[in-house]
Design a protein around this motif. Structure first.
Motif, PDB file in Angstrom:
ATOM      1  N   THR A   1     165.895  17.659 -10.046  1.00 28.61           N
ATOM      2  CA  THR A   1     167.238  17.328  -9.561  1.00 28.61           C
ATOM      3  C   THR A   1     167.334  15.848  -9.196  1.00 28.61           C
ATOM      4  O   THR A   1     168.353  15.199  -9.440  1.00 28.61           O
ATOM      5  N   ALA A   2     166.252  15.296  -8.609  1.00 30.37           N
ATOM      6  CA  ALA A   2     166.245  13.884  -8.212  1.00 30.37           C
ATOM      7  C   ALA A   2     165.955  12.955  -9.388  1.00 30.37           C
ATOM      8  O   ALA A   2     166.032  11.733  -9.245  1.00 30.37           O
ATOM      9  N   ASN A   3     165.606  13.541 -10.530  1.00 24.58           N
ATOM     10  CA  ASN A   3     165.318  12.764 -11.735  1.00 24.58           C
ATOM     11  C   ASN A   3     164.166  11.776 -11.508  1.00 24.58           C
ATOM     12  O   ASN A   3     164.269  10.583 -11.792  1.00 24.58           O
ATOM     13  N   VAL A   4     163.064  12.301 -10.975  1.00 24.82           N
ATOM     14  CA  VAL A   4     161.880  11.487 -10.699  1.00 24.82           C
ATOM     15  C   VAL A   4     160.728  11.975 -11.570  1.00 24.82           C
ATOM     16  O   VAL A   4     160.417  13.164 -11.601  1.00 24.82           O
ATOM     17  N   ASP A   5     160.099  11.052 -12.274  1.00 21.68           N
ATOM     18  CA  ASP A   5     158.952  11.370 -13.133  1.00 21.68           C
ATOM     19  C   ASP A   5     157.770  11.769 -12.244  1.00 21.68           C
ATOM     20  O   ASP A   5     157.291  10.965 -11.438  1.00 21.68           O
ATOM     21  N   PRO A   6     157.265  13.009 -12.372  1.00 23.15           N
ATOM     22  CA  PRO A   6     156.179  13.463 -11.492  1.00 23.15           C
ATOM     23  C   PRO A   6     154.861  12.738 -11.695  1.00 23.15           C
ATOM     24  O   PRO A   6     153.970  12.820 -10.862  1.00 23.15           O
ATOM     25  N   THR A   7     154.720  11.987 -12.818  1.00 19.23           N
ATOM     26  CA  THR A   7     153.453  11.294 -13.078  1.00 19.23           C
ATOM     27  C   THR A   7     153.459   9.846 -12.577  1.00 19.23           C
ATOM     28  O   THR A   7     152.503   9.101 -12.814  1.00 19.23           O
ATOM     29  N   LEU A   8     154.515   9.439 -11.895  1.00 21.40           N
ATOM     30  CA  LEU A   8     154.517   8.109 -11.274  1.00 21.40           C
ATOM     31  C   LEU A   8     153.666   8.138 -10.007  1.00 21.40           C
ATOM     32  O   LEU A   8     153.590   9.158  -9.327  1.00 21.40           O
ATOM     33  N   ARG A   9     153.030   7.017  -9.680  1.00 19.74           N
ATOM     34  CA  ARG A   9     152.322   6.888  -8.406  1.00 19.74           C
ATOM     35  C   ARG A   9     153.357   6.583  -7.320  1.00 19.74           C
ATOM     36  O   ARG A   9     154.412   5.991  -7.609  1.00 19.74           O
TER      37      ARG A   9
ATOM     38  N   GLN B   1     162.917  -1.569   4.188  1.00 16.45           N
ATOM     39  CA  GLN B   1     163.833  -2.141   3.201  1.00 16.45           C
ATOM     40  C   GLN B   1     165.080  -1.298   2.967  1.00 16.45           C
ATOM     41  O   GLN B   1     166.080  -1.810   2.466  1.00 16.45           O
ATOM     42  N   HIS B   2     165.043  -0.008   3.321  1.00 20.02           N
ATOM     43  CA  HIS B   2     166.267   0.772   3.118  1.00 20.02           C
ATOM     44  C   HIS B   2     167.268   0.526   4.251  1.00 20.02           C
ATOM     45  O   HIS B   2     168.443   0.853   4.131  1.00 20.02           O
TER      46      HIS B   2
ATOM     47  N   SER C   1     161.076   3.522  -7.167  1.00 19.53           N
ATOM     48  CA  SER C   1     162.095   2.565  -6.735  1.00 19.53           C
ATOM     49  C   SER C   1     162.848   3.110  -5.525  1.00 19.53           C
ATOM     50  O   SER C   1     162.744   4.294  -5.182  1.00 19.53           O
ATOM     51  N   MET C   2     163.633   2.247  -4.901  1.00 20.13           N
ATOM     52  CA  MET C   2     164.424   2.676  -3.745  1.00 20.13           C
ATOM     53  C   MET C   2     165.453   3.739  -4.150  1.00 20.13           C
ATOM     54  O   MET C   2     165.695   4.695  -3.409  1.00 20.13           O
ATOM     55  N   SER C   3     166.025   3.606  -5.345  1.00 20.29           N
ATOM     56  CA  SER C   3     167.015   4.590  -5.793  1.00 20.29           C
ATOM     57  C   SER C   3     166.361   5.952  -6.023  1.00 20.29           C
ATOM     58  O   SER C   3     166.978   6.995  -5.785  1.00 20.29           O
TER      59      SER C   3
ATOM     60  N   LYS D   1     170.375   1.781   2.378  1.00 14.18           N
ATOM     61  CA  LYS D   1     170.202   2.155   0.972  1.00 14.18           C
ATOM     62  C   LYS D   1     169.984   3.668   0.810  1.00 14.18           C
ATOM     63  O   LYS D   1     170.185   4.204  -0.272  1.00 14.18           O
ATOM     64  N   ILE D   2     169.543   4.316   1.884  1.00 13.42           N
ATOM     65  CA  ILE D   2     169.414   5.779   1.889  1.00 13.42           C
ATOM     66  C   ILE D   2     170.227   6.293   3.080  1.00 13.42           C
ATOM     67  O   ILE D   2     169.848   6.075   4.227  1.00 13.42           O
TER      68      ILE D   2
END
Length: 350
Positions: A283-291, A201-202, A296-298, A237-238
């Protein structure tokens, strides 16, 4: 009226049915090659219809087998049809189709995984990447055993704009095991969201068009089959090299049901692993507790972009391989345990 005009584009002369071809040449689907024949021409017509307008187009069919989809492609009035078939048993039946459509068909006995598609079509068909897709299509009822490695190979070609995509944003209409098709098309949070979802999808617009029940095939597979259509995106997208994106995505999905930081941590050597994992995720602003399947793609884009910066600062990061590191440690541990001398009996008792 338009429909009748399209039907009149090209008519194959009377030919044996696909079933008769199978009997005539004593063809039998080989289980080890995960071959399944589709004999219903209404279904083969429906598959080919998903590719769009094919009149005067150049088409490559992958693994035509006994030629069911081949007949449907020829009936649309294509300009040229390239058939790439690995199994020599199918060549005589395909030659019969070739003779029925003089000048239209070229048969290549070869493996699609190694075939050079950069010379498969005329140069004048090339279009700029930003333009509409070229009048070139790839269509195939893929054996299950080859479908995943082949689509990964072609996605890498999309990323590099080489292989069949040297001509522009070549479209693909392919069959996959239904579960694989769902992985290719699933959205964040979906049960089938996986490495394949991100990698496809990217780079492409990916659409699951319809499902073919297993009983439509001979022999009947244990699963249903889905038809998936791919159109490469003008802008991925990436925007990072394919291998870098693949490494990040594989690492994230390494522990699919655990928190995503577990997989992300495998990007880094043991020394400094925790600090670097925290740095990347913050730095990537990603919640570490997400599976992993919730990202998301972003968020994947942010992870890839940040990891790229970290690799630019420390080139040894990109060559680090977690699995290989694990294997080496196990080997060392095994060697150490076998090389230790036997202890005296008294010491063992103590």
């Amino acid at each position: 009226m338009a429909a009748s005009g399209k039907a009149a584009a090209f008519h194959l002369p009377p030919l044996p049915t696909v079933g008769e071809i199978i009997k005539l040449f004593r063809l039998k689907a080989q289980k080890q090659l995960s071959q399944n024949f589709l004999l219903d021409l209404r279904l083969t017509d429906k598959i080919v219809k998903q590719a769009g307008e094919l009149r005067n187009a150049h088409v490559c069919e992958v693994g035509p087998g006994p030629g069911g989809i081949t007949r449907s492609i020829l009936s649309t009035g294509v300009e040229k049809l390239l058939l790439i078939e690995k199994d020599t048993r199918f060549i005589p039946g395909l030659q019969m189709l070739s003779e029925a459509a003089p000048g239209k068909v070229r048969i290549v006995h070869g493996d699609i995984l190694t075939y050079n598609m950069e010379k498969a079509f005329p140069k004048h068909l090339k279009k700029n990447w930003e333009d509409e897709p070229p009048d070139i299509h790839i269509i195939g009822n893929l054996p299950f055993s080859v479908s995943t490695p082949l689509i990964i190979k072609w996605l890498e070609n999309v990323s590099k704009k080489d292989g069949p995509f040297i001509y522009g944003r070549t479209q693909m209409t392919l069959t996959f095991q239904k579960e694989v098709a769902e992985r290719l098309t699933d959205n964040p949070g979906g049960k089938q969201r996986s490495r394949l979802s991100i990698m496809a999808q990217h780079l492409c617009t990916v659409e699951k068009r319809f499902v073919i029940p297993g009983q439509a095939f001979v022999p009947k597979p244990e699963v249903d089959v889905a038809v998936v259509h791919f159109t490469p995106l003008v802008q991925p997208k990436i925007e990072q090299p394919f291998k870098l994106v693949e490494k990040v995505v594989q690492s994230v999905f390494q522990f699919r049901r655990k928190y995503c930081f577990r997989g992300i941590a495998t990007l880094f050597p043991e020394s400094g692993r925790l600090e670097r994992t925290e740095q990347l995720m913050m730095t990537a602003n990603v919640d570490p507790t997400l599976r992993p399947y919730q990202l998301s793609m972003s968020q994947f884009r942010n992870l890839c972009n940040t990891y790229r910066k970290m690799c630019d600062e420390d080139p040894s990061l990109f060559v680090y391989n977690y699995r290989e590191d694990l294997r080496q440690k196990k080997m060392r541990k095994s060697l150490e345990s076998t090389s230790q001398p036997e202890q005296p009996e008294e010491e063992n008792q103590l």
